[in-house]
Design a protein around this motif. Structure first.
Motif, mmCIF file in Angstrom:
data_model
loop_
_atom_site.group_PDB
_atom_site.id
_atom_site.type_symbol
_atom_site.label_atom_id
_atom_site.label_comp_id
_atom_site.label_asym_id
_atom_site.label_seq_id
_atom_site.Cartn_x
_atom_site.Cartn_y
_atom_site.Cartn_z
ATOM 1 N N LEU A 106 0.825 -1.209 0.000
ATOM 2 C CA LEU A 106 0.000 0.000 0.000
ATOM 3 C C LEU A 106 0.863 1.264 0.000
ATOM 4 O O LEU A 106 0.575 2.220 -0.711
ATOM 5 N N ILE A 108 2.359 1.691 -3.499
ATOM 6 C CA ILE A 108 1.385 2.221 -4.450
ATOM 7 C C ILE A 108 1.192 3.719 -4.215
ATOM 8 O O ILE A 108 1.177 4.527 -5.148
ATOM 9 N N TRP A 164 4.287 5.548 -5.467
ATOM 10 C CA TRP A 164 4.366 5.411 -6.929
ATOM 11 C C TRP A 164 3.408 6.398 -7.610
ATOM 12 O O TRP A 164 3.696 6.931 -8.669
ATOM 13 N N ASN A 165 2.261 6.638 -6.977
ATOM 14 C CA ASN A 165 1.230 7.483 -7.573
ATOM 15 C C ASN A 165 1.414 8.971 -7.287
ATOM 16 O O ASN A 165 0.700 9.794 -7.828
ATOM 17 N N THR A 179 0.626 1.297 -15.424
ATOM 18 C CA THR A 179 -0.477 0.792 -14.617
ATOM 19 C C THR A 179 -0.417 -0.708 -14.393
ATOM 20 O O THR A 179 -0.808 -1.196 -13.337
ATOM 21 N N LEU A 222 0.840 -2.298 -11.169
ATOM 22 C CA LEU A 222 -0.065 -2.076 -10.050
ATOM 23 C C LEU A 222 -1.267 -2.997 -10.145
ATOM 24 O O LEU A 222 -1.708 -3.573 -9.147
ATOM 25 N N VAL A 223 -1.799 -3.154 -11.354
ATOM 26 C CA VAL A 223 -2.965 -4.018 -11.518
ATOM 27 C C VAL A 223 -2.611 -5.456 -11.142
ATOM 28 O O VAL A 223 -3.382 -6.144 -10.476
ATOM 29 N N VAL A 240 -2.404 -5.753 -7.435
ATOM 30 C CA VAL A 240 -3.747 -5.723 -6.868
ATOM 31 C C VAL A 240 -4.452 -7.060 -7.067
ATOM 32 O O VAL A 240 -5.111 -7.578 -6.167
ATOM 33 N N ILE A 271 -5.013 -6.588 0.507
ATOM 34 C CA ILE A 271 -5.095 -5.142 0.338
ATOM 35 C C ILE A 271 -6.406 -4.625 0.901
ATOM 36 O O ILE A 271 -6.439 -3.620 1.612
ATOM 37 N N LEU A 314 -10.756 -2.750 -7.007
ATOM 38 C CA LEU A 314 -9.473 -2.162 -6.633
ATOM 39 C C LEU A 314 -8.699 -1.597 -7.808
ATOM 40 O O LEU A 314 -7.797 -0.793 -7.624
ATOM 41 N N VAL A 315 -9.043 -2.026 -9.025
ATOM 42 C CA VAL A 315 -8.264 -1.588 -10.177
ATOM 43 C C VAL A 315 -8.259 -0.056 -10.322
ATOM 44 O O VAL A 315 -7.188 0.551 -10.373
ATOM 45 N N TRP A 338 -8.846 2.142 -8.106
ATOM 46 C CA TRP A 338 -8.242 2.726 -6.917
ATOM 47 C C TRP A 338 -6.722 2.719 -7.010
ATOM 48 O O TRP A 338 -6.053 3.668 -6.596
ATOM 49 N N ALA A 339 -6.158 1.645 -7.578
ATOM 50 C CA ALA A 339 -4.702 1.516 -7.616
ATOM 51 C C ALA A 339 -4.064 2.384 -8.698
ATOM 52 O O ALA A 339 -2.870 2.616 -8.673
ATOM 53 N N PRO A 363 -2.549 5.378 -10.639
ATOM 54 C CA PRO A 363 -2.126 6.737 -10.306
ATOM 55 C C PRO A 363 -3.169 7.714 -10.847
ATOM 56 O O PRO A 363 -3.644 7.548 -11.974
ATOM 57 N N THR A 364 -3.549 8.699 -10.040
ATOM 58 C CA THR A 364 -4.552 9.672 -10.494
ATOM 59 C C THR A 364 -4.128 10.324 -11.807
ATOM 60 O O THR A 364 -4.933 10.515 -12.716
#
Lengths: 304, 304
Positions: free
Chosen positions: A229, A232, A235-236, A279, A282-283, A286, A293, B122-123, B125-126, B128-129
């Motif tokens: 967490l 992530i 990273w974001n 992405t 991260l996917v 997840v 998580i 969760l996809v 959410w994870a 990056p904005t």
């Protein structure tokens, strides 16, 4: 900042499936197959909306340029090319940005876990006054607007020569990730049975030894989840990186990729490919660790 | 382990430090606290200080009292940012709450494919904005964007989405709802699972219908979780930066983007930017106080 004292059960319940929570509240009684069919239609739509943008952008990244700009747009891919990905991966600045992201997020995670685990153990297990004050301060930090401190931090970092170095982003990210780390670890530590440390102490271990030899190994799954967490989160991160790292050579992907709109002006496939590459890790994380998580997230937020 | 001094006596800090266990606890919490004090609390103080001076990035300048705040309210970009932030926060959090609660209620039961749904949730959410902004931008875009294409063919819009301020704001809300509703649903679901099933059974036996059960049992028992989740989301939306900055290609103003542009990009707005930074911080703080004291949110379950 807890919702209720029973939230710990909620997180466990979440992992187990809510089988018993509302019992056969809806599904079992009445409607039968029709209502359960509707339920699955609803679920399907929900899942579709969640993943559709990723699928669409993935499609953009693998089709030929003529199809990307076709009117009307095609829904399913009609052509295939690896061109967009080779464009992106032959871009040295993109590779560098990926490495920068890994370094910044990785170091932030290690720093947060180290200081966070120590503090979280004291909060979860030891008795001291001002505990609520400490917890409130920590929580308040994680929710205050980060822009409020970018100017003073910029001035400070410039004075000590940290601008355009990884450390400027790592230090700033740590402050906002640390509260998250502490809250989640506190809830994981509290779930461990205290008898084990008591036993270790009776056998002559000090509090610190009990923490290192008993709690840390036992809490390893929780610590690992917290690490994911925190990673992530770091990273974001965008604002601090955009503020302190204005030289391309140190920028992480979150800062580089939006600039691709001007670098690859009409190469939409390349922009899409870059978004997918950032992405996908991260996917995958997840998908593999979704159960953990969710319990970490809800523990940190509902309970904490 | 229980020593006499472990009892609930509220001693001062000095008394606390005489007890070895408590002293250890303070040592363990100290590093994390020092990081937070040095990199978050102290800079806030500096921001407040700077906001009272005619400061530039290189020097503090003359004391001007509240003049920067007066200038700030006279600045059109600031007023746009404030309006956009308020609309964005209220609308997106409201929609996320309503949809999130509906989803949480729907999936609060055992069904096949829970894991899949949880992963799909969760996809977004994870992501990056910044990357979700890039992806959605590609979909809203007027050359290759499927949403722009669909909206134009249906006659919903007459101009490209990304060139209109109002449509941009709506688009930003859509992306935020897509990205954070699942998170809201997860938090509310964890809260729902703390409500014991027999409460519903008893109500059913007493003849309560679905609506009565929802308004008399679910909502009151879920109040704590709802307040926490809504406060988290409100403070998070209130400091929106990445989404506006990338979606709007620096054209869509929020409080945070205004501060960023003032203190990092513009040379002349630095002092006004500091005032806006302090304004953003203070108003976010007031929002939190409103939730805690105005709406009666519980802030702690610390038992010790």
């Amino acid at each position: 900042m807890a919702a209720s004292a029973g939230a710990g059960n909620a997180t466990r319940g979440n992992a187990q499936g809510a089988a018993g929570a509302v019992g056969s509240g809806k599904g079992g009684s009445g409607g039968g197959t029709l209502s359960s069919a509707l339920f699955y239609v609803f679920l399907f739509l929900f899942v579709l909306v969640s993943v559709a943008p990723l699928l669409w952008v993935f499609k953009m990244s693998i089709v030929q340029k003529s199809e990307v700009t076709a009117t009307p747009p095609t829904i399913l891919p009609q052509s295939f090319t690896g061109q967009s990905y080779s464009t992106i991966f032959s871009d040295a600045s993109f590779q560098k940005a990926l490495i920068n992201s890994i370094i910044i997020a990785g170091v932030t995670t290690v720093v947060c876990l180290f200081f966070g685990a120590i503090a979280a153990y004291a909060i979860a297990r030891l008795r001291f006054n001002f505990k609520n004050l400490v917890m409130t301060l920590i929580l308040a930090i994680s929710f205050f607007p980060a822009v409020a401190i970018i100017a003073p931090l910029f001035i400070q970092f410039r004075a000590i020569g940290l601008i355009n170095t990884y450390w400027s982003a790592i230090i700033a990210d740590t402050v906002f990730a640390l509260p998250l780390t502490i809250w989640i670890l506190v809830s994981f530590f509290k779930e461990l049975p205290p008898d084990l440390e008591e036993a270790a102490k009776i056998d002559g271990a000090t509090t610190l030894q009990a923490f290192r030899k008993v709690i840390v190994p036992l809490a390893a799954p929780g610590v690992f989840t917290t690490a994911i967490l925190t990673f992530i989160f770091a990273w974001n991160e965008f604002l601090f990186a955009a503020t302190f790292l204005y030289e391309e050579s140190v920028q992480p992907v979150t800062v580089r990729i939006p600039n691709f709109a001007t670098v690859y002006t009409v190469d939409y496939g390349a922009q899409a490919a870059a978004a997918v590459v950032v992405t996908v890790p991260l996917v995958i994380l997840v998908l593999i660790f979704q159960r953990r998580i969710v319990s970490g997230l809800t523990a940190g937020a509902v309970k904490g | 382990m229980t020593t006499a001094s472990g009892s609930k006596k509220r001693g001062g800090l000095f008394q606390e430090l005489r007890n070895p266990e408590r002293r250890l606890a303070y040592y363990m919490v100290l590093p994390a606290l020092l990081i937070i004090l040095a990199v978050a609390v102290y800079p806030i103080g500096v921001s407040v200080y700077l906001s009272l001076f005619d400061a530039r990035i290189n020097n503090v300048g003359e004391f001007v009292g509240l003049q920067n705040y007066v200038d700030m309210f006279g600045n059109n970009d600031f007023r746009d940012g404030l309006t956009n932030t308020l609309i964005f926060t209220v609308v997106s959090v409201f929609i996320e709450f309503v949809i999130g609660l509906a989803i949480a209620l729907a999936i609060n039961r055992a069904f096949k494919g829970r894991g899949l749904v949880r992963a799909a949730v969760l996809v977004p959410w994870a992501f990056p904005t910044v990357i979700s902004a890039v992806m959605w931008r590609l979909m809203f875009q007027d050359q290759v964007g499927i949403i722009n294409y669909a909206a134009t063919s249906l006659g919903v819009i007459s101009q490209p989405i990304l060139s209109d301020q109002t449509l941009l704001l709506i688009a930003a809300i859509v992306v935020d709802v897509w990205k954070t509703t699942p998170f809201m649903a997860l938090l509310l679901l964890a809260g729902l699972q703390t409500i014991p099933a027999d409460v519903y059974e008893a109500a059913r036996v007493d003849g309560a219908n679905v609506f009565q059960r929802f308004f008399r049992i679910t909502l009151p028992l879920l109040k704590g979780t709802i307040l926490v989740a809504v406060l988290f989301r409100t403070l998070d939306s209130y400091r929106v930066f990445d989404l506006f900055f990338v979606m709007g290609q620096r054209e869509l103003e929020s409080l945070s983007t205004f501060v960023y542009k003032s203190v990092r990009v513009s040379q002349i707005l630095f002092s006004v930017g500091n005032a806006a930074a302090v304004f953003t911080f203070v108003t976010a703080f007031l929002i939190a106080l409103f939730f805690i004291y105005g709406l009666g949110m519980q802030t702690s379950t610390e038992d010790s």
